[in-house]
Design an enzyme around this catalytic site. Structure first.
Site, short mmCIF file in Angstrom:
data_model
loop_
_atom_site.label_atom_id
_atom_site.label_comp_id
_atom_site.label_asym_id
_atom_site.label_seq_id
_atom_site.Cartn_x
_atom_site.Cartn_y
_atom_site.Cartn_z
N HIS A 1 0.89 -1.06 -0.01
CA HIS A 1 0.04 0.06 -0.07
C HIS A 1 0.93 1.25 -0.01
O HIS A 1 0.76 2.02 0.97
CB HIS A 1 -0.95 0.01 1.20
CG HIS A 1 -2.16 -0.97 1.05
ND1 HIS A 1 -3.12 -0.89 0.20
CD2 HIS A 1 -2.25 -2.40 1.38
CE1 HIS A 1 -3.91 -2.04 0.31
NE2 HIS A 1 -3.15 -2.79 0.98
N ALA B 1 -2.06 -2.19 -5.19
CA ALA B 1 -1.75 -1.23 -4.17
C ALA B 1 -0.37 -0.85 -4.16
O ALA B 1 0.06 -0.44 -3.16
CB ALA B 1 -2.44 -1.51 -2.83
N ARG C 1 11.97 3.22 -15.97
CA ARG C 1 13.05 4.01 -15.40
C ARG C 1 13.11 3.83 -13.77
O ARG C 1 14.20 4.16 -13.26
CB ARG C 1 12.67 5.52 -15.80
CG ARG C 1 12.90 5.82 -17.26
CD ARG C 1 13.12 7.31 -17.57
NE ARG C 1 13.12 7.33 -19.00
CZ ARG C 1 12.21 7.59 -19.79
NH1 ARG C 1 11.08 7.68 -19.15
NH2 ARG C 1 12.29 7.58 -21.17
N SER D 1 -11.54 -5.20 -2.91
CA SER D 1 -11.12 -5.19 -1.25
C SER D 1 -10.83 -6.72 -1.01
O SER D 1 -11.92 -7.36 -0.14
CB SER D 1 -12.29 -4.68 -0.78
OG SER D 1 -13.42 -5.16 -1.11
N GLY D 2 -9.70 -7.17 -1.15
CA GLY D 2 -9.69 -8.69 -0.88
C GLY D 2 -10.18 -9.69 -1.91
O GLY D 2 -10.79 -9.14 -2.62
N GLY E 1 -7.31 -15.19 -10.08
CA GLY E 1 -7.81 -14.79 -11.34
C GLY E 1 -8.60 -13.46 -11.37
O GLY E 1 -9.14 -13.20 -12.58
N ASP F 1 -5.64 -13.41 0.68
CA ASP F 1 -6.17 -12.12 1.15
C ASP F 1 -7.76 -12.33 1.34
O ASP F 1 -8.51 -11.19 0.98
CB ASP F 1 -5.86 -11.11 0.00
CG ASP F 1 -6.10 -9.44 0.46
OD1 ASP F 1 -5.92 -9.44 1.68
OD2 ASP F 1 -6.14 -8.63 -0.43
#
Length: 441
Positions: free
Chosen positions: A239, A264, A271, A357-358, A298, A322
């Protein structure tokens, strides 16, 4: 089938007719277990002149170390149903769809019965071959950490469920620019009070904490990384909008993991590849390995990206689910910490947005998808869910392998890597029923 009695007082079990994952390859040999640990049969035969007290025919199954999930936010009453669906993101590979019914457990929800929720998830994880896990808390206000953390204890697995290796604290020291589904109002930065004071002010205590995810570009994060490592906590980078130099500095001071690679964080740029560049960085301290989590559901990562990461740094890949409380629940609104999430088909979004979200995937499904998507070997797919997370947490001398002397936590799988039975400390703690074996995966 009994045989000659061993001279040992403790009973010995011999697993016959199986292919064991050992030394990075599947081998046709028996697995011997005594007092919850893997036994060296040569020492048994020649030193003790002992034999098995019990023999178990595995029916030609693959025997792999039990899976270890180091990032799971919650769980379900019963497993997800898997059907094939097709989209550009999935590249046509099977992904989970939730069945009707069930109920969820959100580890980030404060209550007086958090332990009951952890226990429920621990039991259900056995169905997916998971023998150890790290309950994960997303960014939360201080009072939630103080309420929840004392109730989640490190404990061994058994018939009651998978073992708890410690908590994974994902936030609140993360970037607002890459907060994902984390509530921005509870994000924190490090102050001038010192890393130890900041960590204690946020969490209350670090007892039973195994992993902390933070953004390395935050001012003061270097001291926090060092403080966490001194306390035996694994530091993960995530994150974050960190550039490669900031990520490398964090690794040089003790960080060793990347939270859900590609998600995240800044996208790869030629570069400055950012955190992703750690996979091939030349600044990693000698003898150290940077591990990285992959949500192989997936949804979160395109199969091409899975292949790129695996081919660039296969030894560091750690499969994580997650998974959130909505895994296995019907479409609709559910919770993730202090926010609502919405289930739409195989996706879990922050309610009212298109922000993932997960996941709602289970570990065994992630193993199968990872193998299909990358074309990796069976051994590589299984080690990404067992050996690598154990190495990450520095517990591979007792978990994540089937080496002699390690804990006898293992899973029996068929040739398609569907879980047939799960064992902890050499005891069968879950087995697929005859009816379940007839269901398509």
């Amino acid at each position: 089938m009994p045989s000659n009695k061993s001279v040992s007082e403790a009973p010995i079990t011999q697993m016959l007719n199986c292919r064991i994952l050992r030394d990075h390859r599947l081998q046709r040999e028996d697995l011997w277990v005594r007092e919850g640990k893997i036994l060296d049969p040569e020492k048994l035969f020649f030193d003790e002149q002992g034999y098995a007290d019990e023999q178990v025919d595995c029916g030609g199954a693959v025997v792999a170390p039990g899976f270890i999930d180091v990032q799971i936010n919650g769980g379900v009453r019963r497993p997800a149903v898997f059907r094939c669906w097709r989209s550009r993101a999935s590249d046509g590979v099977c992904a989970p769809l939730p069945p009707a019914g069930g109920y969820g457990v959100d580890f980030s929800q404060p209550s007086d019965r958090v332990g009951d929720g952890v226990s429920l998830v621990a039991r259900k994880l056995l169905e997916h071959g998971v023998t150890s896990f790290c309950p994960t808390l997303v960014t939360s206000p201080a009072h939630v950490y103080r309420k929840v953390l004392p109730q989640i204890k490190v404990q061994d697995g058994g018939p009651h469920g998978a073992g708890v290796l410690g908590v994974h604290l994902e936030g609140p020291f993360i970037s607002a620019k890459k907060k994902g589904a984390h509530p921005e109002r509870f994000l924190r930065t490090f102050s001038g009070a010192g890393a130890a004071a900041d960590l204690m002010d946020a969490y209350g205590a670090l007892d039973n904490v195994a992993v902390v995810t933070l953004a390395p570009e935050l001012e003061g994060s270097r001291s926090a990384v060092g403080e966490l490592r001194r306390r035996g906590v694994t530091v993960s980078l995530g994150h974050s909008v960190a550039n490669l130099a900031q990520a490398e500095e964090a690794v040089c001071h003790g960080a060793s993991f990347i939270t859900h690679l590609f998600n995240a964080m800044l996208p790869f740029h030629h570069r400055d590849p950012g955190i992703v560049g750690l996979l091939t960085s030349e600044r990693i301290p000698p003898g150290e390995t940077v591990f990285y989590g992959m949500i192989a559901d997936g949804i979160h990562t395109n199969p091409a990206a899975l292949r790129i990461a695996h081919r660039a740094h296969p030894a560091g890949l750690v499969l994580v689910t997650d998974a959130i409380a909505a895994m296995g629940l019907p479409p609709g609104r559910h919770t993730l910490g202090q926010q609502d999430v919405e289930i739409c088909g195989p996706h879990a979004y922050l309610a009212g947005t298109q922000t993932l979200s997960g996941s709602i995937a289970a570990m065994d499904a992630c193993v199968r998808h990872f193998k299909r998507a990358t074309g990796c070997s069976v051994e590589e797919a299984l080690e990404a869910a067992s050996l690598h997370p154990a190495q990450l947490l520095a517990i591979s001398e007792r978990k994540g392998t089937l080496d002699f002397g390690t804990h006898a936590d293992f899973v029996l799988l068929d040739d398609e890597l569907n879980v047939k039975a799960t064992f902890i400390s050499g005891r069968e703690v879950w087995t697929k029923t005859a009816e379940e074996q007839q269901k398509p995966t």
